[in-house]
Write an enzyme that holds these catalytic residues in place. Sequence first.
Site, PDB file in Angstrom:
ATOM      1  N   SER A 178       0.957  -1.042   0.051  1.00 41.95           N
ATOM      2  CA  SER A 178      -0.070  -0.081  -0.137  1.00 41.95           C
ATOM      3  C   SER A 178       0.943   1.281   0.022  1.00 41.95           C
ATOM      4  CB  SER A 178      -0.729  -0.075   1.260  1.00 41.95           C
ATOM      5  OG  SER A 178      -1.303   1.220   1.479  1.00 41.95           O
ATOM      6  N   TYR A 191      -2.527  -1.320  10.532  1.00 40.72           N
ATOM      7  CA  TYR A 191      -2.846  -1.740   8.800  1.00 40.72           C
ATOM      8  C   TYR A 191      -1.258  -0.975   8.053  1.00 40.72           C
ATOM      9  CZ  TYR A 191      -4.307  -1.143   4.093  1.00 40.72           C
ATOM     10  OH  TYR A 191      -4.394  -1.465   2.671  1.00 40.72           O
TER      11      TYR A 191
END
Length: 285
Positions: A178, A191
């Site tokens: 990400s 996350y």
Amino acid sequence: MTDYPIPPYPEQQQPIPGRTDAMDPRPDHGEDSYVGSGLLDGRAAIVTGGDSGIGRAVALAFAREGADVLIAYLDEQDDAEETRRLVEDAGRRAVLVPGDLSDPDHARAVVAKAAEAFGRIDVLVNNAAHQQTFEALEDISDGEWQRTFATNIHAMFYLAKAAVAHMREGSSIINTTSINADKPKQTLLAYATTKGAIHNFTAGLAQMLAERKIRVNAVAPGPVWTPLIPSTMPADQVKSFGQETPLGRAAQPAELAPAYVYLASDRASYVTGATIPVTGGTPFL
């Protein structure tokens, strides 16, 4: 670049893990646009988190490129059945396997099921992920921290370790990291931390498997319009999701799939240990 929805989006929230049909606007997975050219003819792939979002777009694209696909997902049966339909409409085999990939026994069972169904595993796409939004460190429970790591990074280890036993030279592992690996968002602390770990895991595993001629790469999405967003973020953040990017909007899942196809195909034969950013113009590393 100009045909997709631009925020503000309607304010909306869903329970985790979210459903595609409840999203407004509905995500584009390439249903009406992706055209294959035989890049993955005869291959077999595992796509985790394949029921919706990026995973659905990748499963669809792989099928239209000629691959059979095992779709691993948590419990969203309706979304998974729609992905199965898309794969089968492309003339390829689809196998659905629900369950929690943070359980190492289940992760190994997924790989065993793919090997049994297809007789081979050529591509493993580690895409399943969990996230939650928290404003303060004290709000993150020990269980939430552990769940995020177990789903996002531990499962990748279990799956890769099991899959390589069935992979031939030229096979490919593709991990979803990400933009948060490089630019962590403070409200996504757990996350974002796992996404940094995935980036490192990819680079290290690529070196470890190079002698076996198995390539390992990653894709780093920026904001992408998937069910994870309205099910894990406050409604006001959903409304403006992706607005901060230079392109001024979130990506659609269909815009991510070609990067995975490239990395899975022989066109990326000299690409390993790399990360392809698909970030709408936000610099990555």
